[in-house]
Design a protein around this motif. Structure first.
Motif, PDB file in Angstrom:
ATOM      1  N   THR A 155      -7.090  -6.028   0.986  1.00 45.61           N
ATOM      2  CA  THR A 155      -8.015  -7.161   0.986  1.00 45.61           C
ATOM      3  C   THR A 155      -9.444  -6.718   0.681  1.00 45.61           C
ATOM      4  O   THR A 155     -10.309  -7.544   0.427  1.00 45.61           O
ATOM      5  N   GLN A 156      -9.697  -5.419   0.749  1.00 48.85           N
ATOM      6  CA  GLN A 156     -11.019  -4.906   0.415  1.00 48.85           C
ATOM      7  C   GLN A 156     -10.897  -3.876  -0.703  1.00 48.85           C
ATOM      8  O   GLN A 156      -9.863  -3.226  -0.830  1.00 48.85           O
ATOM      9  N   ASP A 157     -11.973  -3.761  -1.480  1.00 50.90           N
ATOM     10  CA  ASP A 157     -11.960  -2.835  -2.598  1.00 50.90           C
ATOM     11  C   ASP A 157     -12.372  -1.446  -2.093  1.00 50.90           C
ATOM     12  O   ASP A 157     -13.548  -1.082  -2.140  1.00 50.90           O
TER      13      ASP A 157
ATOM     14  N   ASP B 138     -11.601   2.853  -1.914  1.00 55.78           N
ATOM     15  CA  ASP B 138     -10.866   3.954  -2.534  1.00 55.78           C
ATOM     16  C   ASP B 138      -9.988   4.616  -1.462  1.00 55.78           C
ATOM     17  O   ASP B 138     -10.007   4.238  -0.286  1.00 55.78           O
TER      18      ASP B 138
ATOM     19  N   ASN C 274      -2.750  -2.511  -2.835  1.00 58.64           N
ATOM     20  CA  ASN C 274      -3.076  -3.945  -2.742  1.00 58.64           C
ATOM     21  C   ASN C 274      -3.714  -4.201  -1.377  1.00 58.64           C
ATOM     22  O   ASN C 274      -3.021  -4.429  -0.381  1.00 58.64           O
TER      23      ASN C 274
ATOM     24  N   ASP D 244       0.801  -1.232   0.000  1.00 62.14           N
ATOM     25  CA  ASP D 244       0.000   0.000   0.000  1.00 62.14           C
ATOM     26  C   ASP D 244       0.833   1.281   0.000  1.00 62.14           C
ATOM     27  O   ASP D 244       0.301   2.365   0.251  1.00 62.14           O
TER      28      ASP D 244
ATOM     29  N   TYR E  54      -7.450   9.444  -9.908  1.00 56.74           N
ATOM     30  CA  TYR E  54      -6.827   8.209 -10.406  1.00 56.74           C
ATOM     31  C   TYR E  54      -6.242   8.440 -11.787  1.00 56.74           C
ATOM     32  O   TYR E  54      -6.869   9.050 -12.638  1.00 56.74           O
TER      33      TYR E  54
ATOM     34  N   SER F  37      -3.069  -7.018   0.943  1.00 61.23           N
ATOM     35  CA  SER F  37      -3.284  -8.338   0.345  1.00 61.23           C
ATOM     36  C   SER F  37      -2.038  -8.881  -0.354  1.00 61.23           C
ATOM     37  O   SER F  37      -2.009 -10.047  -0.748  1.00 61.23           O
TER      38      SER F  37
ATOM     39  N   ASN G  47     -10.225   4.022   2.614  1.00 57.90           N
ATOM     40  CA  ASN G  47      -9.177   3.301   3.320  1.00 57.90           C
ATOM     41  C   ASN G  47      -8.551   4.117   4.453  1.00 57.90           C
ATOM     42  O   ASN G  47      -8.032   3.552   5.406  1.00 57.90           O
TER      43      ASN G  47
ATOM     44  N   GLN H 227      -1.715   1.182  -7.584  1.00 57.49           N
ATOM     45  CA  GLN H 227      -2.979   0.786  -6.946  1.00 57.49           C
ATOM     46  C   GLN H 227      -2.669   0.137  -5.605  1.00 57.49           C
ATOM     47  O   GLN H 227      -1.699  -0.620  -5.506  1.00 57.49           O
TER      48      GLN H 227
END
Lengths: 224, 313
Positions: B167-169, B171, B165, B147, B307, B183, B175, B163
């Motif tokens: 374990t949850q999607d 933004d 990494n 991260d 992004y 992850s 986060n 991006q």
């Protein structure tokens, strides 16, 4: 850290069946010092805990121990309620349980469903479990559970318990499970497949080296 | 090219962020910046080296940076296969290191603890010179595991190129609040992936690699860009060195973690030109941050351009 508050909840699950007699005092000693050790560790990492609560679940076997199968304390706020916490732990006696296995999975299910703090910017939710025994499958005597068995709170099988751990009951990023348990059903499966768990495979933590204990504390303190 | 690095430890001697990689080959117009953040939770295993004890996290971040720099030196100036070489070198380097350190394995059984875990995020770049500086083209290849992040700052604002990494999607704003577990990370088990992305930019840019100590403790993702620009445009800041010190103070005042950041400017002839190019953006960002909008509303507006949308190679 400026501005962020840390709330740490710990649930200590202690196997209090007869077979634990030779080691119960050591386990109780470890349970009592766990939060002290974690607090010291976090202080060393410059992480100040704003609120620390600890709860105790002493478990035996619903199938033989009746009302003594599960002794559950409320959350004690530390250090204010330290003496209540110590009194509860000190009153635990290793007794009953009949033959192995025991109700470790039921204790774990109840621990997962604790009233975790929703306050604080950063939280850590920790379950520590000590046992020398394997567990009854949750399906055991499904049609004839004892009257005091908390059916509504206990998952029907191991998959459902896994879902409970994976689900939203505990904060996904915050939860940790520390198992001092033998290589036996279902502890090995949990250690191999559940997220955020650490197992020290032994009878209730016997033979735990200082370096492994330090590793466990670091793993919790560092990731808050 | 102008280069700036920041590094600070929360606890002296225990910092899990390595000092950032920052190598530039002026002659060939190539370079690398990278950061690594050893994972203190997963990498808590202590290792004795001589009379000192280091955590796996501490050793891992240093090793990752060392390998990234060595790989750049080996491959430069042809960086076509850099990522593949870096992945291979990380695999081998971490295996060799753990074999050196670990003559007895812990009894602990867990997927939570890894041997020598660290994030790594960086970018290699090559300047293709045009007839004039304005016609320069900047080829980049970003790489990451974990991260830590790589950003590009353009005249129009800051964008995250790597991006996270997780374990949850989530933004970047989600986060900040939820702090999801990582992850994917570099480690000695070898079960990691080094992600990468090639992009090309046709305008002057600032490339930034940063660990979460720089951006993970701020109220919103906007504030990371705000601190970059607010320090740059402070009236008393007129040199790169002064900007570096001001930026370090700003991040240290907010961070609950170690800090590591490397920044390289491409296509700006001078510090003054960098300031001139970003002043309009600073004014509009400041207006947004000090508006009546809630942090969520500010993020929703900011996210539209956050992004990266460069031309992918």
């Amino acid at each position: 850290m400026q501005g962020l508050s840390y709330h740490v909840d710990i649930v200590l699950c202690i196997d209090a069946t007869g077979s634990m007699s030779p080691i119960i005092d050591k386990v109780k000693e470890n349970a009592l010092k766990f939060y002290d050790d974690l607090s010291v560790q976090m202080r060393q990492k410059s992480k100040h805990i704003d609120k620390l609560r600890v709860k105790v679940i002493a478990f035996r076997d619903y199938y033989v121990d009746g009302d003594m199968a599960m002794q559950i304390s409320p959350f004690f706020v530390l250090p204010d309620e330290k003496s209540d916490f110590q009194n509860f732990v000190n009153r635990i006696q290793a007794d009953g349980g009949g033959d192995e296995p025991e109700n470790g999975l039921e204790a774990l299910a109840l621990a997962i469903q604790s009233e975790w703090s929703k306050e604080g910017d950063k939280r850590r939710q920790i379950i520590v479990l000590w046992t020398d025994a394997s567990t009854h499958p949750l399906e055991f005597k499904a049609e004839s559970k004892p009257q005091n068995y908390p059916t509504a709170q206990i998952p029907k099988n191991f998959d459902d318990l896994t879902d409970l751990w994976d689900g939203q009951t505990m904060n996904r990023a915050s939860k940790r499970l520390i198992l001092y348990s033998p290589d036996a059903y279902a502890w090995t499966d949990i250690a191999n497949h559940w997220e955020n768990t650490i197992q020290y495979p032994s009878k209730a933590g016997e033979g735990l080296s200082e370096i492994d204990y330090q590793t466990i504390l670091d793993a919790i303190a560092n990731s808050v | 090219m102008m280069l700036l690095t920041l590094w600070a430890e929360k606890i002296a001697g225990k910092g899990e962020d390595a000092f950032p990689a920052s190598l530039i080959d002026e002659e060939n117009g190539t370079g690398i910046i990278a950061v690594a953040d050893g994972l203190g939770g997963a990498g808590s295993t202590p290792y004795e080296i001589g009379e000192k004890v280091f955590s796996g996290a501490y050793l891992a971040s240093r090793l990752a940076i060392q390998i990234a720099e060595q790989t750049f030196v080996e491959e430069n100036p042809d960086l076509e296969n850099f990522i593949q070489k870096l992945q291979n070198n990380l695999l081998l380097g971490f295996q060799l290191k753990i074999a050196q350190l670990d003559d007895r394995r812990s009894k602990l059984r867990t997927r939570l603890i890894k041997r020598l875990p660290t994030t790594l995020a960086g970018v290699v770049f090559k300047v293709q010179e045009g007839a004039t500086m304005a016609e320069n083209v900047y080829q980049t290849e970003v790489f990451w595991a974990g991260d830590s992040r790589v950003y590009v700052l353009k005249k129009s604002g800051l964008q995250q190129i790597s991006q996270d990494n997780l374990t949850q999607d989530l933004d970047a704003f989600e986060n900040l609040l939820q702090d999801a577990p990582i992850s994917n990370c570099i480690n000695a088990e070898g079960d990691f992936q080094l992600f990468s992305k090639k992009s090309i930019f046709n305008e002057p840019i600032v490339l930034i690699a940063a660990t979460d100590g720089c951006f993970g403790y701020l109220p919103t993702p906007l504030h990371f860009e705000y601190y970059l620009l607010a320090t740059l445009h402070h009236l008393q800041i007129c040199t790169l060195e002064m900007w570096q010190q001001a930026l370090l103070w700003a991040f240290e005042a907010n961070a609950g973690d170690d800090i590591s950041l490397a920044l390289v400017t491409l296509g700006f002839a001078s510090f003054e030109e960098l300031k001139f190019a970003t002043i309009d953006r600073f004014v509009s960002l400041k207006k947004l941050i000090f508006s009546d909008k809630t942090p969520q509303q500010q993020w929703e507006e900011y996210k539209k351009d956050y992004y990266e949308t460069a031309i992918l190679l």
